[in-house]
Design a protein around this motif. Structure first.
Motif, short mmCIF file in Angstrom:
data_model
loop_
_atom_site.label_atom_id
_atom_site.label_comp_id
_atom_site.label_asym_id
_atom_site.label_seq_id
_atom_site.Cartn_x
_atom_site.Cartn_y
_atom_site.Cartn_z
N UNK A 188 0.83 -1.20 0.00
CA UNK A 188 0.00 0.00 0.00
C UNK A 188 0.87 1.26 0.00
N UNK A 189 1.90 1.28 0.85
CA UNK A 189 2.78 2.44 0.92
C UNK A 189 3.54 2.63 -0.39
N UNK A 190 4.02 1.55 -0.98
CA UNK A 190 4.76 1.63 -2.24
C UNK A 190 3.87 2.17 -3.35
N UNK A 191 2.65 1.67 -3.43
CA UNK A 191 1.74 2.12 -4.47
C UNK A 191 1.35 3.58 -4.28
N UNK A 192 1.15 4.00 -3.04
CA UNK A 192 0.82 5.40 -2.78
C UNK A 192 1.93 6.33 -3.24
N UNK A 193 3.18 5.87 -3.11
CA UNK A 193 4.32 6.72 -3.46
C UNK A 193 4.66 6.67 -4.95
N UNK A 194 4.60 5.48 -5.55
CA UNK A 194 5.10 5.32 -6.91
C UNK A 194 4.03 4.95 -7.94
N UNK A 195 2.79 4.77 -7.49
CA UNK A 195 1.69 4.56 -8.43
C UNK A 195 1.47 3.12 -8.85
N UNK A 196 2.37 2.22 -8.47
CA UNK A 196 2.24 0.81 -8.81
C UNK A 196 2.55 -0.03 -7.58
N UNK A 197 1.91 -1.18 -7.50
CA UNK A 197 2.26 -2.13 -6.44
C UNK A 197 3.66 -2.68 -6.73
N UNK A 198 4.39 -3.14 -5.72
CA UNK A 198 5.76 -3.63 -5.93
C UNK A 198 5.88 -4.67 -7.04
N UNK A 199 4.96 -5.63 -7.09
CA UNK A 199 5.04 -6.67 -8.12
C UNK A 199 4.84 -6.07 -9.51
N UNK A 200 3.88 -5.16 -9.64
CA UNK A 200 3.64 -4.52 -10.93
C UNK A 200 4.82 -3.64 -11.33
N UNK A 201 5.42 -2.99 -10.36
CA UNK A 201 6.58 -2.14 -10.66
C UNK A 201 7.74 -3.01 -11.18
N UNK A 202 7.98 -4.12 -10.53
CA UNK A 202 9.07 -5.02 -10.99
C UNK A 202 8.79 -5.51 -12.41
N UNK A 203 7.56 -5.89 -12.70
CA UNK A 203 7.21 -6.33 -14.04
C UNK A 203 7.45 -5.22 -15.06
N UNK A 204 7.14 -3.98 -14.67
CA UNK A 204 7.31 -2.86 -15.60
C UNK A 204 8.78 -2.61 -15.93
N UNK A 205 9.65 -2.73 -14.95
CA UNK A 205 11.07 -2.46 -15.22
C UNK A 205 11.73 -3.60 -15.97
#
Length: 207
Positions: A188-205
């Motif tokens: 929740x904190x990660x998504x609030x700050x960066x717009x994506x959940x951690x798993x989604x962020x890793x997939x994006x990079x």
């Protein structure tokens, strides 16, 4: 304590490649003219001198495990402390440890303790031996000390999720290394700050 401040790329006190990468100009911006401290002996005996000595030992023992960003924070804190000690011993006017210096010192401490879920503003105050009022004032214009801890945790998580060499590490391992113990709170904190959940962020990079 001896410090060679004439090394072309910085690197005072530390036989470390990380420290040597730090620009010589950083030293000048923190302590002013190198000539004012070159060849000087710090007598010690005061609380700021004791804090500098203690911090140097801790920093030197941690450098090889620190990122370049973490090393830069730590080195800046060393220079701020050195300036405070030298100002006191030479009778120069000014605060022994500036607000900028205190913020840098606290930032370095935070970076070293991000894995610890018990890291708190009060624990930082005790470790740095400063008053609560002064410590909180140093972070007043940056959203507060608690926010600085939270943002540092999340920034580390983002760096580690972005690093391709860390793709084999689980998100849980990364979460734990940043001081979180609750997966839902971390996501929740990660998504609030960066717009994506951690798993989604890793997939994006990975793309």
């Amino acid at each position: 304590m001896c410090a060679d401040l004439f090394l072309p790329q910085g690197g005072a006190w530390f036989a470390s490649r990380k420290a040597h990468r730090l620009a010589y100009a950083v030293q000048i911006s923190h302590i002013g003219s190198v000539g004012r401290v070159a060849g000087s002996m710090i007598r010690g005996g005061g609380p700021l001198s004791e804090l500098l000595a203690s911090y140097l030992r801790s920093f030197a023992g941690s450098m090889e495990r620190m990122s370049e960003a973490e090393t830069a924070h730590g080195f800046g804190a060393v220079l701020h402390l050195l300036r405070g000690v030298m100002d006191r011993e030479t009778g120069s006017p000014g605060d022994a440890l500036s607000t900028v210096g205190l913020r840098s010192l606290a930032g370095a401490y935070i970076e070293r303790r991000l894995h610890d879920p018990a890291l708190t503003p009060d624990g930082i105050r005790v470790a740095l031996k400063v008053s609560r009022t002064r410590l909180y004032k140093a972070f007043a214009t940056n959203g507060g000390l608690a926010a600085a801890i939270r943002d540092a945790r999340l920034n580390r998580a983002r760096r580690r999720l972005s690093f391709r060499g860390a793709l084999e590490k689980t998100i849980t391992n990364i979460m734990l290394s940043c001081g979180y113990r609750d997966a839902s709170a971390f996501s929740r904190a990660f998504k609030n700050r960066f717009g994506l959940a951690p798993r989604d962020y890793r997939e994006a990079v990975r793309l």
